[in-house]
Design a protein around this motif. Structure first.
Motif, mmCIF file in Angstrom:
data_model
loop_
_atom_site.group_PDB
_atom_site.id
_atom_site.type_symbol
_atom_site.label_atom_id
_atom_site.label_comp_id
_atom_site.label_asym_id
_atom_site.label_seq_id
_atom_site.Cartn_x
_atom_site.Cartn_y
_atom_site.Cartn_z
ATOM 1 N N LEU A 194 0.846 -1.204 0.000
ATOM 2 C CA LEU A 194 0.000 0.000 0.000
ATOM 3 C C LEU A 194 0.877 1.248 0.000
ATOM 4 N N ASP A 195 0.584 2.158 -0.925
ATOM 5 C CA ASP A 195 1.390 3.357 -1.091
ATOM 6 C C ASP A 195 0.500 4.597 -0.947
ATOM 7 N N ILE A 196 1.125 5.741 -0.745
ATOM 8 C CA ILE A 196 0.388 7.006 -0.741
ATOM 9 C C ILE A 196 0.357 7.524 -2.174
ATOM 10 N N GLN A 197 -0.809 7.497 -2.784
ATOM 11 C CA GLN A 197 -0.958 8.021 -4.141
ATOM 12 C C GLN A 197 -0.703 9.520 -4.145
ATOM 13 N N GLY A 198 -1.277 10.203 -3.170
ATOM 14 C CA GLY A 198 -1.074 11.637 -3.082
ATOM 15 C C GLY A 198 -2.083 12.281 -2.156
ATOM 16 N N VAL A 199 -1.815 13.540 -1.845
ATOM 17 C CA VAL A 199 -2.701 14.355 -1.022
ATOM 18 C C VAL A 199 -3.243 15.469 -1.902
ATOM 19 N N VAL A 200 -4.565 15.642 -1.913
ATOM 20 C CA VAL A 200 -5.157 16.722 -2.689
ATOM 21 C C VAL A 200 -5.846 17.699 -1.737
ATOM 22 N N GLY A 223 5.937 17.221 0.659
ATOM 23 C CA GLY A 223 6.653 17.435 -0.594
ATOM 24 C C GLY A 223 5.852 17.096 -1.836
ATOM 25 N N ASP A 224 6.475 16.299 -2.724
ATOM 26 C CA ASP A 224 5.828 16.019 -4.008
ATOM 27 C C ASP A 224 4.691 15.012 -3.918
ATOM 28 N N LYS A 225 4.383 14.555 -2.713
ATOM 29 C CA LYS A 225 3.184 13.724 -2.545
ATOM 30 C C LYS A 225 1.907 14.575 -2.591
ATOM 31 N N VAL A 226 2.065 15.880 -2.518
ATOM 32 C CA VAL A 226 0.915 16.786 -2.579
ATOM 33 C C VAL A 226 0.721 17.216 -4.034
ATOM 34 N N TYR A 227 -0.483 17.006 -4.556
ATOM 35 C CA TYR A 227 -0.745 17.380 -5.943
ATOM 36 C C TYR A 227 -0.616 18.883 -6.133
ATOM 37 N N LYS A 228 -0.127 19.290 -7.300
ATOM 38 C CA LYS A 228 -0.055 20.710 -7.623
ATOM 39 C C LYS A 228 -1.448 21.324 -7.692
ATOM 40 N N THR A 229 -2.397 20.556 -8.200
ATOM 41 C CA THR A 229 -3.784 21.028 -8.299
ATOM 42 C C THR A 229 -4.402 21.155 -6.916
ATOM 43 N N VAL A 230 -5.071 22.261 -6.660
ATOM 44 C CA VAL A 230 -5.877 22.409 -5.452
ATOM 45 C C VAL A 230 -7.334 22.585 -5.883
ATOM 46 N N ASN A 253 -17.599 24.711 -17.022
ATOM 47 C CA ASN A 253 -16.681 25.846 -17.046
ATOM 48 C C ASN A 253 -16.403 26.464 -15.684
ATOM 49 N N CYS A 254 -16.979 25.913 -14.621
ATOM 50 C CA CYS A 254 -16.740 26.500 -13.303
ATOM 51 C C CYS A 254 -15.345 26.127 -12.812
ATOM 52 N N ALA A 255 -14.899 26.835 -11.779
ATOM 53 C CA ALA A 255 -13.543 26.624 -11.256
ATOM 54 C C ALA A 255 -13.359 25.200 -10.729
ATOM 55 N N GLY A 256 -14.398 24.639 -10.111
ATOM 56 C CA GLY A 256 -14.295 23.281 -9.572
ATOM 57 C C GLY A 256 -14.089 22.250 -10.663
ATOM 58 N N SER A 257 -14.824 22.367 -11.764
ATOM 59 C CA SER A 257 -14.664 21.435 -12.877
ATOM 60 C C SER A 257 -13.260 21.491 -13.453
ATOM 61 N N LYS A 258 -12.770 22.702 -13.651
ATOM 62 C CA LYS A 258 -11.426 22.858 -14.209
ATOM 63 C C LYS A 258 -10.372 22.250 -13.292
ATOM 64 N N ALA A 259 -10.578 22.395 -11.991
ATOM 65 C CA ALA A 259 -9.615 21.834 -11.039
ATOM 66 C C ALA A 259 -9.606 20.310 -11.094
ATOM 67 N N TYR A 260 -10.782 19.682 -11.196
ATOM 68 C CA TYR A 260 -10.811 18.217 -11.224
ATOM 69 C C TYR A 260 -10.250 17.661 -12.531
ATOM 70 N N VAL A 261 -10.420 18.389 -13.638
ATOM 71 C CA VAL A 261 -9.778 17.970 -14.884
ATOM 72 C C VAL A 261 -8.262 18.033 -14.731
ATOM 73 N N SER A 262 -7.777 19.100 -14.109
ATOM 74 C CA SER A 262 -6.340 19.236 -13.869
ATOM 75 C C SER A 262 -5.821 18.113 -12.968
ATOM 76 N N LEU A 263 -6.581 17.775 -11.931
ATOM 77 C CA LEU A 263 -6.180 16.688 -11.029
ATOM 78 C C LEU A 263 -6.121 15.361 -11.778
ATOM 79 N N ALA A 264 -7.109 15.098 -12.630
ATOM 80 C CA ALA A 264 -7.122 13.848 -13.396
ATOM 81 C C ALA A 264 -5.894 13.727 -14.282
#
Length: 283
Positions: A194-200, A223-230, A253-264
């Motif tokens: 089991l690994d840490i995929q990341g923190v969002v 560190g780099d375990k935290v996604y750049k996307t917030v 087109n809302c900010a939340g949608s754009k953020a989740y696309v970036s996270l994906a």
């Protein structure tokens, strides 16, 4: 919906199984599972969400009403149905769900005398993946309940990694520390890989200093375990479940949608890099 990501993600082999978990409630676990799953599907990944919370909010948020949840995660855990029978289509092409309902709250009692109870979900997923005739799946996202019980333990035992949604609030790091201790226990006794995929970071409010301070602390510690996307605090993200849609269908087109696309996109790049490293080590 059409989005692009540089280079097509690798699709061969078993799916990446990610538990979306945090022992603290109200941090955006279900919202992240729904919208990350939708964004992954939008970039041509095939995704199954397993709703492992008895509240069934992921099922509701993806437009699967209680009347259509004939086979649920409860049936999967108690061994009465297969994963194939439980997979239910959603309003999002390429995204399916194994739904949940209140019966799942009885899983702990139902499995009390089973000394292999922590492996029930793992075995069900393995049986599905082992059948070459099954449709390919790229990602399995497990929406965990906000507690450490037999459901969360099953998710962490079955998962390759854990993705942690972390609300930008004062006690964020304290809760994350507790979760990481749980991960270590599971790694030591049930799932050694089991690994840490990341923190969002979720519910980020750029208008106050607290969000920025929490972000700085979390990035300093992990560190780099935290996604750049917030993920910003966004009213459209909060409204979307009331109409049974992920926010990407509710307001693309809302900010939340754009953020989740970036996270994906980050998740797909992360997976491609992981596979390349693994192939390099095997060569």
């Amino acid at each position: 919906m059409r989005f692009s990501v540089s280079n097509e993600a690798a699709r061969s082999g078993a799916p990446r199984i990610i538990a979306v978990a945090n022992q603290k409630g109200g941090v955006g676990k279900t919202t992240t599972a729904i919208n990350l799953g939708t964004a992954l599907a939008a970039i041509k990944q095939k995704v199954v969400i397993i709703d492992l919370d008895p509240q069934g909010n992921a099922s509701t948020g993806l437009g699967v009403p209680p009347a259509e949840r004939s086979v649920t995660a409860f049936d999967l855990l108690v061994g009465e149905e297969s994963m194939q029978a439980a997979i239910t289509p959603t309003v999002v092409p390429g995204l399916s769900i194994i739904p949940s309902d209140v019966l799942l709250s009885g899983a702990e009692l139902e499995l009390a005398n089973d000394n292999r109870r922590s492996y029930k979900l793992k075995r069900a997923i393995e049986a599905y993946v082992a059948d070459a005739a099954r449709d390919r799946i790229d990602y399995v996202l497990i929406d965990c309940p906000p507690s450490l019980n037999v459901l969360t333990v099953n998710a962490l035992t079955a998962a390759d990694s854990i993705l942690v949604p972390l609300q930008c609030e004062f006690f964020a790091l304290e809760g994350l520390t507790q979760l990481l201790k749980t991960v270590e226990r599971v790694r030591g006794h049930l799932n050694g890989t089991l690994d840490i995929q990341g923190v969002v970071l979720t519910m980020y409010d750029g208008r106050n200093n607290l969000s920025a301070e929490v972000e700085a602390d979390v990035r300093e510690h992990f560190g780099d375990k935290v996604y750049k996307t917030v993920i910003p605090r966004n009213v459209r993200v909060s409204e979307a479940p009331s109409v049974g849609k992920p926010v990407l269908l509710y307001d693309l087109n809302c900010a939340g949608s754009k953020a989740y696309v970036s996270l994906a996109k980050e998740v797909v790049r992360q997976e491609r890099k992981r596979k390349a490293l693994k192939e390099g080590e095997a060569a």
